[in-house]
Design a protein around this motif. Structure first.
Motif: not given
Length: 62
Positions: A39-62
């Motif tokens: 349960v805790q891992a799932s919650e943490r993963l949800d937060r990470m997916l939101v962060e990844l979406a934000t990071t992907a928009k800000e950072a250039p891809t390789r």
């Protein structure tokens, strides 16, 4: 949860190395946590997916 972890790794692999490595380390910690507290891992993963979406928009891809 396994499918979401795969998606998170896919998104992380598209990031530049300086950002990708810390993100993958966090994903590995989430994977390890899932063995003890899914349960805790799932919650943490949800937060990470939101962060990844934000990071992907800000950072250039390789």
């Amino acid at each position: 949860m396994a499918q979401r972890l795969k998606e998170a790794h896919r998104q992380a692999n598209a990031l530049p190395e300086s950002v990708r490595i810390p993100v993958i380390r966090k994903l590995l910690m989430v994977t390890e946590r899932a063995k003890r507290d899914p349960v805790q891992a799932s919650e943490r993963l949800d937060r990470m997916l939101v962060e990844l979406a934000t990071t992907a928009k800000e950072a250039p891809t390789r």
